[in-house]
Design an enzyme around this catalytic site. Sequence first.
Site, PDB file in Angstrom:
ATOM      1  N   HIS A  46      -0.074   5.042   6.980  1.00 50.00           N
ATOM      2  CA  HIS A  46       1.038   5.282   6.061  1.00 50.00           C
ATOM      3  C   HIS A  46       0.820   6.669   5.799  1.00 50.00           C
ATOM      4  CE1 HIS A  46      -1.768   2.473   4.013  1.00 50.00           C
ATOM      5  NE2 HIS A  46      -1.225   1.895   3.686  1.00 50.00           N
ATOM      6  N   ASP A  93      -2.943   8.410   7.226  1.00 54.14           N
ATOM      7  CA  ASP A  93      -4.102   7.850   8.234  1.00 54.14           C
ATOM      8  C   ASP A  93      -2.901   6.819   9.656  1.00 54.14           C
ATOM      9  OD1 ASP A  93      -2.746   4.868   6.747  1.00 54.14           O
ATOM     10  OD2 ASP A  93      -4.480   4.910   5.524  1.00 54.14           O
ATOM     11  N   SER A 111       1.052  -1.538  -0.430  1.00 51.65           N
ATOM     12  CA  SER A 111      -0.107  -0.020  -0.186  1.00 51.65           C
ATOM     13  C   SER A 111       0.870   1.042   0.204  1.00 51.65           C
ATOM     14  CB  SER A 111      -0.673  -0.832   1.301  1.00 51.65           C
ATOM     15  OG  SER A 111      -0.341  -0.206   2.332  1.00 51.65           O
TER      16      SER A 111
END
Length: 348
Positions: free
Chosen positions: A326, A323, A33
Amino acid sequence: MGFLSYMLCAILVVSSLVHGDLLVPALCIFGDSVVDAGNNNNLPTLIKANFLPYGRDFVMQEPTGRFCNGKLAADFTAEFLGFSSYPPAYLSEVAKGSNILNGVNFASAASGYYDNTAQLYQTMTLSQQLANYKEWQRNVVNLVGTDKANDTFSKGIHLLSAGTSDFIQNYYINPILNIVYTTDQFSNKLMNYYSSFIQNLYHLGARRIGVTSLPPTGCLPAAITLFGLGSNQCVTRLNQDAVSFNNKLNITSQNLKARLPGLKLVVFDIYNPLMDIIAKPTDSGFFDARKACCGTGTIETSFLCNERSIGTCSNATQYLFWDGFHPSEAANQILAQSLLQQGFDLIS
């Protein structure tokens, strides 16, 4: 990296930006991600970022599937290398024709070195990403011919970001893995998968490969919430595991370079740059290195970052984390500058 190497690197980048020249013919991205540019948008998974406030500071202020408020470190890297656009997500509609000639993004959030990690979340395994890379190679050959394609493969940069999901989203919460493997044994298992992946890329013609280390996983806001036992501090045990893994990654990479002629393989240290910011956030212009901008509060997980998130900050540039997992765009820019300095061998 020495001062002379840093200056040479800076000169190359400035020259590229001024003259519009590409430092390398292609940029291909694999992993999780941290570098996913939207592949998960097209997969039957809950691990997606194709909704606001993700992407609120990106081009057109629209979500693209990037797990960030804006640009990823990989996006900044593409800019530094002279590309006028970012490698398109392989599963997107735009990844076709001439759009793929300068590289493609194969990454999938919640993927890892261990294919079972991605399978748990119905995302693309690293094995599938490699299969997609082979298909991309065939398409490039059809577009430009074998000689030019092989030149692109050998001179293009291949970036890999993986490992964090294997620990945070699998090993630490999977009682079966905990029983079967000690942390040390599990990281050894990941090293075997890493080594195989690099060798497979090498045999497909790749010669310039960069791999990121694990970050200080114990300092991720979500990790503090999930494993911190009520503390507001970094989880020492997780950081120690990351340091041990990174040491193995460096040793394994050195062994691979010794065995594979012509391979330029750089391990990008992101652990220490992030720890430096966490220790003294204001020195890098950040107000907060503990809370995430999106979903700020006591409970920090990416699932709480959505349009209804209570307390989402108005200015993400003040936050190290966007978040629970990340970095923010501001942090990604700093990380990308560090990667550029460390990766001089890949563009020289």
